[in-house]
Design a protein around this motif. Structure first.
Motif, PDB file in Angstrom:
ATOM      1  N   LYS A  24       0.847  -1.198   0.000  1.00  0.00           N
ATOM      2  CA  LYS A  24       0.000   0.000   0.000  1.00  0.00           C
ATOM      3  C   LYS A  24       0.883   1.249   0.000  1.00  0.00           C
ATOM      4  CE  LYS A  24      -0.916   1.159   4.747  1.00  0.00           C
ATOM      5  NZ  LYS A  24      -1.738   1.456   5.865  1.00  0.00           N
ATOM      6  N   GLY A  25       0.383   2.248  -0.684  1.00  0.00           N
ATOM      7  CA  GLY A  25       1.103   3.522  -0.729  1.00  0.00           C
ATOM      8  C   GLY A  25       0.546   4.474   0.308  1.00  0.00           C
ATOM      9  N   ILE A  26       1.435   5.227   0.934  1.00  0.00           N
ATOM     10  CA  ILE A  26       0.959   6.266   1.871  1.00  0.00           C
ATOM     11  C   ILE A  26       1.722   7.560   1.601  1.00  0.00           C
ATOM     12  CG2 ILE A  26       0.381   4.632   3.732  1.00  0.00           C
ATOM     13  CD1 ILE A  26       3.030   5.601   5.127  1.00  0.00           C
ATOM     14  N   GLN A  27       1.102   8.649   2.043  1.00  0.00           N
ATOM     15  CA  GLN A  27       1.827   9.909   1.955  1.00  0.00           C
ATOM     16  C   GLN A  27       2.814   9.964   3.108  1.00  0.00           C
ATOM     17  OE1 GLN A  27      -0.004  13.637   2.882  1.00  0.00           O
ATOM     18  NE2 GLN A  27       1.948  14.565   2.291  1.00  0.00           N
ATOM     19  N   PHE A  28       4.044  10.355   2.832  1.00  0.00           N
ATOM     20  CA  PHE A  28       5.057  10.422   3.882  1.00  0.00           C
ATOM     21  C   PHE A  28       5.920  11.651   3.646  1.00  0.00           C
ATOM     22  CE2 PHE A  28       9.019   9.733   6.017  1.00  0.00           C
ATOM     23  CZ  PHE A  28       8.707   8.998   7.157  1.00  0.00           C
ATOM     24  N   ASP A  29       5.903  12.538   4.643  1.00  0.00           N
ATOM     25  CA  ASP A  29       6.757  13.724   4.573  1.00  0.00           C
ATOM     26  C   ASP A  29       7.665  13.656   5.794  1.00  0.00           C
ATOM     27  OD1 ASP A  29       7.975  16.145   4.761  1.00  0.00           O
ATOM     28  OD2 ASP A  29       6.133  17.337   4.592  1.00  0.00           O
ATOM     29  N   VAL A  30       8.949  13.526   5.558  1.00  0.00           N
ATOM     30  CA  VAL A  30       9.872  13.295   6.678  1.00  0.00           C
ATOM     31  C   VAL A  30       9.839  14.451   7.679  1.00  0.00           C
ATOM     32  CG1 VAL A  30      11.955  14.286   5.615  1.00  0.00           C
ATOM     33  CG2 VAL A  30      12.190  12.382   7.221  1.00  0.00           C
ATOM     34  N   PHE A  31       9.410  15.621   7.213  1.00  0.00           N
ATOM     35  CA  PHE A  31       9.368  16.772   8.119  1.00  0.00           C
ATOM     36  C   PHE A  31       8.019  16.904   8.840  1.00  0.00           C
ATOM     37  CE2 PHE A  31      12.546  17.938   4.881  1.00  0.00           C
ATOM     38  CZ  PHE A  31      13.644  17.947   5.723  1.00  0.00           C
ATOM     39  N   ASN A  32       7.085  16.028   8.496  1.00  0.00           N
ATOM     40  CA  ASN A  32       5.804  16.024   9.192  1.00  0.00           C
ATOM     41  C   ASN A  32       5.894  14.971  10.293  1.00  0.00           C
ATOM     42  OD1 ASN A  32       3.180  15.355  10.030  1.00  0.00           O
ATOM     43  ND2 ASN A  32       2.313  16.047   8.066  1.00  0.00           N
ATOM     44  N   GLN A  33       6.077  15.454  11.516  1.00  0.00           N
ATOM     45  CA  GLN A  33       6.406  14.546  12.606  1.00  0.00           C
ATOM     46  C   GLN A  33       5.297  13.547  12.901  1.00  0.00           C
ATOM     47  OE1 GLN A  33       7.251  16.180  16.541  1.00  0.00           O
ATOM     48  NE2 GLN A  33       7.228  14.021  17.165  1.00  0.00           N
ATOM     49  N   ALA A  34       4.049  14.013  12.819  1.00  0.00           N
ATOM     50  CA  ALA A  34       2.913  13.130  13.126  1.00  0.00           C
ATOM     51  C   ALA A  34       2.839  11.986  12.113  1.00  0.00           C
ATOM     52  CB  ALA A  34       1.621  13.945  13.115  1.00  0.00           C
ATOM     53  N   LEU A  35       2.853  12.341  10.825  1.00  0.00           N
ATOM     54  CA  LEU A  35       2.860  11.347   9.749  1.00  0.00           C
ATOM     55  C   LEU A  35       4.000  10.358   9.935  1.00  0.00           C
ATOM     56  CD1 LEU A  35       2.404  13.106   6.254  1.00  0.00           C
ATOM     57  CD2 LEU A  35       0.932  11.369   7.305  1.00  0.00           C
ATOM     58  N   ARG A  36       5.178  10.937  10.181  1.00  0.00           N
ATOM     59  CA  ARG A  36       6.390  10.139  10.242  1.00  0.00           C
ATOM     60  C   ARG A  36       6.329   9.138  11.392  1.00  0.00           C
ATOM     61  NH1 ARG A  36      10.433  14.055  11.605  1.00  0.00           N
ATOM     62  NH2 ARG A  36      10.400  13.195  13.708  1.00  0.00           N
ATOM     63  N   SER A  37       5.987   9.626  12.570  1.00  0.00           N
ATOM     64  CA  SER A  37       6.054   8.723  13.721  1.00  0.00           C
ATOM     65  C   SER A  37       4.944   7.678  13.653  1.00  0.00           C
ATOM     66  CB  SER A  37       6.022   9.514  15.036  1.00  0.00           C
ATOM     67  OG  SER A  37       4.783  10.144  15.190  1.00  0.00           O
ATOM     68  N   ARG A  38       3.773   8.042  13.081  1.00  0.00           N
ATOM     69  CA  ARG A  38       2.715   7.048  12.959  1.00  0.00           C
ATOM     70  C   ARG A  38       3.160   5.907  12.035  1.00  0.00           C
ATOM     71  NH1 ARG A  38      -1.670  10.164  11.870  1.00  0.00           N
ATOM     72  NH2 ARG A  38      -1.536   9.821   9.624  1.00  0.00           N
ATOM     73  N   ALA A  39       3.692   6.276  10.884  1.00  0.00           N
ATOM     74  CA  ALA A  39       4.117   5.261   9.911  1.00  0.00           C
ATOM     75  C   ALA A  39       5.203   4.362  10.498  1.00  0.00           C
ATOM     76  CB  ALA A  39       4.607   5.937   8.635  1.00  0.00           C
ATOM     77  N   ILE A  40       6.131   4.961  11.208  1.00  0.00           N
ATOM     78  CA  ILE A  40       7.240   4.181  11.765  1.00  0.00           C
ATOM     79  C   ILE A  40       6.750   3.274  12.898  1.00  0.00           C
ATOM     80  CG2 ILE A  40       9.428   4.370  13.067  1.00  0.00           C
ATOM     81  CD1 ILE A  40      10.068   6.800  11.224  1.00  0.00           C
ATOM     82  N   GLN A  41       5.827   3.783  13.717  1.00  0.00           N
ATOM     83  CA  GLN A  41       5.257   2.950  14.784  1.00  0.00           C
ATOM     84  C   GLN A  41       4.576   1.699  14.252  1.00  0.00           C
ATOM     85  OE1 GLN A  41       3.073   4.830  18.236  1.00  0.00           O
ATOM     86  NE2 GLN A  41       3.627   6.687  17.112  1.00  0.00           N
ATOM     87  N   GLU A  42       3.942   1.860  13.078  1.00  0.00           N
ATOM     88  CA  GLU A  42       3.183   0.744  12.521  1.00  0.00           C
ATOM     89  C   GLU A  42       4.061  -0.281  11.801  1.00  0.00           C
ATOM     90  OE1 GLU A  42       0.267   2.608  10.046  1.00  0.00           O
ATOM     91  OE2 GLU A  42      -0.953   3.283  11.749  1.00  0.00           O
ATOM     92  N   ALA A  43       5.345   0.055  11.643  1.00  0.00           N
ATOM     93  CA  ALA A  43       6.233  -0.836  10.888  1.00  0.00           C
ATOM     94  C   ALA A  43       6.942  -1.819  11.802  1.00  0.00           C
ATOM     95  CB  ALA A  43       7.274   0.001  10.147  1.00  0.00           C
ATOM     96  N   ASP A  44       7.367  -2.944  11.222  1.00  0.00           N
ATOM     97  CA  ASP A  44       8.231  -3.870  11.948  1.00  0.00           C
ATOM     98  C   ASP A  44       9.697  -3.607  11.637  1.00  0.00           C
ATOM     99  OD1 ASP A  44       6.378  -5.785  13.366  1.00  0.00           O
ATOM    100  OD2 ASP A  44       5.545  -5.778  11.332  1.00  0.00           O
ATOM    101  N   ILE A  45       9.940  -3.052  10.454  1.00  0.00           N
ATOM    102  CA  ILE A  45      11.293  -2.641  10.089  1.00  0.00           C
ATOM    103  C   ILE A  45      11.162  -1.528   9.061  1.00  0.00           C
ATOM    104  CG2 ILE A  45      11.518  -4.371   8.235  1.00  0.00           C
ATOM    105  CD1 ILE A  45      14.518  -4.631   9.107  1.00  0.00           C
ATOM    106  N   VAL A  46      12.151  -0.634   9.043  1.00  0.00           N
ATOM    107  CA  VAL A  46      12.066   0.548   8.176  1.00  0.00           C
ATOM    108  C   VAL A  46      13.232   0.556   7.210  1.00  0.00           C
ATOM    109  CG1 VAL A  46      12.065   3.081   8.130  1.00  0.00           C
ATOM    110  CG2 VAL A  46      10.918   1.865  10.013  1.00  0.00           C
TER     111      VAL A  46
END
Lengths: 457, 457
Positions: B52-74
């Motif tokens: 699945k594709g998601i929007q990810f902006d490394v400077f958007n902290q909320a987006l970034r931390s949510r996506a990383i929390q949901e991952a098992d590895i980055v």
């Protein structure tokens, strides 16, 4: 008594101090010379009744502000980066200031405040910058005053060895900071304009794109481009000029030979060489040549630089003793530039009985009454000896004269400035002439770089 | 399902994503692809049920931390400078991280904390850096395991055009970031050691001190020195090695021709050219040549670079159309490097039907059982097409394989690291071989640079 505070009494201050002391009785001056050690300041006062040495540390605020408060005017001959603390105190205590250094951004930022307090902070009033500004603006203003339009301005300066002391193959000796000579031209491409076209020369080609300049009685010189010829375009009011070029003068052949070091990478100042302290001159040179188990450093350098057997370039290298297997760099963590400087200083240091020389050459092309004209103007100053050098005279006398004229109210425009106003340069150039600092002018045919008006590209 | 978050889906991510999707059922993976726009992320998922594709902006902290929390590895395929924010979140949420970029000082500083949390931050696991580390360490460890002592390590990599698509005189096309190609070698002298002696090459001579490399079936290549060959001296455990050199591979003749641009100053990236937008290619070239009212740009460049009438260098310049009087640079405030890149991209961009090639060449010299030996090892990978390029395969597959092996607990050493441990490189190289990413090895006579043991200087 009016108290002149001179801060930073280096080798270049001799003529400056002599001028001030010579005028001290008539002008009722007291000269206070501040240096890091009182002892070295005292060397310059030589027990003169109107002079005194004091200890001055620009970073010691108490010392600094007391000395400045007691002064009627301040001359700073410190390294350029240290002027700003002095300038701020001058502002605080309402003192005028004179320096021979380029106006830094920090210094420029004080302009409004300096003006609002009615003060004069005169900068760039040595030789280059200094005499170059004044002598150029005098001719440029004269051309404009009669309705001429400037087409071309080229300006060249060189600190060289005097002809009578010129006894090496490079026709060069250090007459000023050797480090600046080794690093000359680095930090970006040289930029200038010719016939309305921008031109750029990268550092590694700078010393191969020279032009010749002849001075009657002194023979031929060459010049390589300074980094930023356009710096004074606006300040001199030359926004529309077709050709604007500033350069550094050397004797013919210097640049071609210097280019050998540039090509090999020996003028690089950005990294430290491991074990440089114990390295011989020969090992140092070898860092910049390919490894070979059989070929000598000599052969490798000849091959790398394509130096023929009978090329004078070779003799120039030999004269510097760069292949020596005994002499050591003897500097810890030396950059290539520092190591090269060490080698050069051994051969290019002026001896006690030798003299230096300052040369300056301007070309002014202009259009007047339907025709193009050109004035070439040049100055040659030979030092008296190792104390009263040409460099000390041409840097120190304009500073000294400006200081006295500011003190006496003869120069009145306020603000952070450089000597480009008629009110400033005219009386100073007039007095400099009485010290032999004069320009020879001649009218020559204006050719520019496009004499037939052709359009090619 | 294990969730792999891949951030930054550029052209180099095709093989990486294909690998992950191909393994997604068997390994029970879900692949989340984050990109600045969801749309461009979706292009890579191609409707795959496990992606699945998601929007990810490394400077958007909320987006970034949510996506990383949901991952098992980055996996971060962002530009190197942007990894650090991702790395900090990985630390915060206890996630392992994989990147193909050089370890920055900031990244290295996290090492203790990464270790203390039992995490793996694997970096430099693309092609160069990446496959070079793994393939080199495999041979070096093998030599050491039998008691050999390393004498020489030379390593070369090149991103080139495949032989079947090699149809220009430069034998070069851009297969990666063109800007890096134009700026290659800048920023300081190249440093390396040969037979125990430090050697330095300044930028303006870099492309004239190349060495040849032959690869069976692919002919001859040349290599110029990378800036810092000594970077991995300690990391590889080669502190005492006599010769250590890293370089970039090109087809023979490229460097000599590229040197023309270097000599003229056309690769400079430190200043902006006035009016560059409206400037023609011809006017751009003319910036770096002396003014002349009569000589053409062609003659001036021939003279400046000493190009004979029948020299192939000339045809190489003509092929690039640099003398064109119509085509414009069309970039506002372009640096010379940017303008040159524009000109080159017109000719050096791979067409849809063309393929790229990655070449790598190592030389391992060592002493074992009283004799000197040498192993030469090389790899050639040809891209399949413009989607599955050699670059994408050699960068993406090691990243993908490492990610899965970390996820599956097959790689266990913790900390901020690069793939130089046997535990890491061995299984990865093994799997890469199944994708045709293999090295050809041959024993050759060890000559070093001093085969007869002579001492000259």
């Amino acid at each position: 008594m009016r108290n002149i505070l001179l801060i930073g009494a280096g080798r270049s201050a001799t003529s400056l101090i002599k001028y001030l002391l010579d005028h001290s009785s008539k002008e009722d001056l007291k000269i206070t010379i501040g240096d890091l050690s009182k002892e070295s300041a005292d060397k310059f006062t030589k027990g003169h009744p109107r002079a005194k040495g004091i200890q001055f540390d620009v970073f010691n605020q108490a010392l600094r502000s007391r000395a400045i408060q007691e002064a009627d005017i301040v001359i700073s001959m410190l390294p350029a980066s240290l002027h700003i603390e002095v300038a701020k105190d001058c502002l605080l205590y309402h003192k005028n200031l004179v320096t021979a250094s380029y106006v830094s951004n920090e210094m420029q930022a004080l302009d409004q405040e300096v003006k609002s307090k009615g003060l004069i902070f005169m900068n760039e009033i040595g030789v280059d910058p200094g005499i170059d500004h004044m002598s150029a603006m005098q001719v440029i203003d004269r051309i404009r005053d009669v309705g001429g339009k400037m087409l071309m301005f080229e300006s060249f300066t060189g600190g060289l060895v005097a002809p009578e002391s010129d006894n090496n193959l490079w026709h060069y000796k250090f007459t000023w900071n050797p480090r600046n000579v080794v690093l000359a031209g680095q930090g970006g491409a040289a930029e200038f304009i010719q016939e309305g076209t921008y031109k750029y020369i990268p550092y590694h080609r700078l010393f191969r794109r020279t032009e010749f300049l002849d001075i009657k009685g002194y023979g031929r010189f060459e010049a390589y481009a300074n980094r930023n010829s356009l710096k004074y375009r606006k300040i001199y009011g030359l926004e529309d000029i077709l050709t604007l070029y500033r350069g550094t003068m050397r004797r013919v052949g210097f640049s071609k030979a210097w280019n050998m070091f540039v090509q090999l990478g020996m003028t690089d100042d950005t990294y430290a060489i491991p074990n440089s302290e114990e390295m011989t001159y020969r090992e140092f040179i070898n860092l910049f040549l390919p490894y070979s188990p059989t070929d000598s450093v000599e052969l490798k350098i000849r091959y790398a630089l394509k130096i023929d057997q009978d090329d004078l370039m070779w003799d120039k290298l030999l004269e510097l003793d760069i292949f020596n297997t005994e002499k050591k760099i003897d500097i810890v963590d030396a950059t290539p530039a520092q190591a090269l400087q060490k080698i050069l200083m051994e051969k290019w240091t002026l001896q006690d009985n030798e003299k230096d020389m300052i040369v300056m050459y301007h070309k002014f092309g202009y259009h007047l009454n339907g025709a193009n004209h050109q004035i070439d103007s040049n100055m040659v100053i030979i030092g008296e000896d190792q104390t009263y050098t040409a460099m000390a005279a041409t840097v120190g006398l304009p500073v000294a004269i400006a200081t006295l004229k500011i003190l006496n109210g003869e120069i009145t425009s306020t603000g952070v400035q450089i000597p480009i106003a008629k009110e400033v340069y005219k009386p100073i150039l007039q007095e400099l002439a009485s010290y032999g600092i004069v320009f020879q002018e001649q009218e020559v045919e204006y050719l520019g770089y496009n004499p037939k008006g052709g359009v090619v590209s």
